[in-house]
Design an enzyme around this catalytic site. Structure first.
Site, short mmCIF file in Angstrom:
data_model
loop_
_atom_site.label_atom_id
_atom_site.label_comp_id
_atom_site.label_asym_id
_atom_site.label_seq_id
_atom_site.Cartn_x
_atom_site.Cartn_y
_atom_site.Cartn_z
N GLU A 116 0.56 -1.10 0.17
CA GLU A 116 0.01 -0.02 -0.05
C GLU A 116 0.81 1.31 -0.07
O GLU A 116 1.83 1.52 0.96
CB GLU A 116 -0.93 0.16 1.24
N ASP A 163 -5.43 9.60 8.86
CA ASP A 163 -4.08 9.22 9.40
C ASP A 163 -4.00 9.48 10.88
O ASP A 163 -4.05 10.62 11.24
CB ASP A 163 -3.19 9.76 8.44
N TYR A 205 -10.87 -3.29 2.43
CA TYR A 205 -10.20 -2.82 3.47
C TYR A 205 -11.08 -2.82 4.91
O TYR A 205 -11.88 -2.01 4.96
CB TYR A 205 -9.60 -1.83 3.08
#
Length: 271
Positions: free
Chosen positions: A56, A67, A180
């Site tokens: 990734e 994040d 995911y």
């Protein structure tokens, strides 16, 4: 474009999952441009040598909502060093994608600026197998998904423990490449343990999906990799590796630590 071309990225991803030789495919994350563009390509190639089945690759962005602090810091270093969407594609994704399937993680803004068709075409030209857009909901992604299908790039959706059943079903039906599964609510970052309900979440996703299911967020030790590998088709490790590389006294030492982690994780997935 022919059906074979349209499926190119999804086929590469499927083959990586099916031929990993492990209980689950191992997918490390790296930030494109950290510590610099050439250095991040070295990171990706070290990951390949250490047992990665897919990679990734993050595109640095100024407002990375999903994040945590480790990956945010890596993104800031990359931006300050001159990394851009175009340069990450040309200098990291393209050469790395010739070795291993690359799933590009990119926020929606750079894609919207360039347009869906241009983005998908450029990703395919750079040997990108899949695209992850964490801030583009599945019900707003149809146009991008169609463009990616035409270009042979798999648009990979995300689901979380809080995703309701009807939305999970819709996401599973729209998935290309793999799904995911975000292992927890919140942002990326290492955690001391896995949530006890993760097994049930993964089971529900696997029942609804026709593509592999990979789990990421919060995986910090080879033991946790093994735990996730016992319930999912793939394991994604990000912050632990980004921290090892970013905090090491030298780039070589960071690469050595990250590579050792992946070798241990690979061994655990083969136990």
């Amino acid at each position: 474009m022919s059906g074979v071309a349209t499926a190119a990225g999804a086929v590469r991803i499927a083959e990586a999952f099916s031929s990993s030789g492990k209980r689950a495919a191992l997918m490390p994350y790296l930030m494109g441009g950290d510590p610099d563009l050439a250095g991040s390509l070295r990171v990706g190639r070290a990951f390949v040598d250490a047992g990665a089945d897919l990679v990734e690759l993050g595109v640095p962005f100024s407002d990375p909502l999903a994040d945590g602090p480790v990956i945010q810091a890596a993104g800031q270093r990359a931006l300050q060093g001159g990394a851009t969407f175009d340069r990450v594609l040309a200098e990291v994704a393209a050469p790395l994608g010739e070795q291993i399937p690359v799933a590009l993680m990119c926020y929606a803004n750079p894609i919207l600026i360039r347009g869906f068709e241009e983005t998908a075409t450029r990703l395919a030209a750079a040997h990108v197998a899949g695209l992850i857009v964490p801030n583009l909901p599945v019900d707003e992604a149809a146009e991008l998904r169609d463009a990616c299908d035409r270009a042979g790039v798999a648009l990979i959706p995300l689901v979380a423990p809080t995703t309701p059943p009807d939305r999970l079903e819709a996401t599973a039906q729209a998935a290309r490449g793999f799904i995911y599964v975000v292992s927890l609510t919140g942002v990326t970052g290492e955690r001391s343990g896995l949530r006890p309900e993760l097994r049930d979440v993964v089971a529900r996703v696997r029942k609804a999906a026709s593509v592999p299911v990979a789990v990421g967020f919060g995986i910090a030790t080879p033991e946790q990799v093994a735990q996730v590998g016992s319930i999912a088709d793939g394991v994604i490790v990000g912050s632990r590796l980004v921290r090892a590389i970013g905090e090491a006294p030298s780039h070589d030492q960071g690469l050595a630590e990250a590579s050792e982690f992946l070798r241990q994780a690979t061994a655990r997935l083969r136990d």
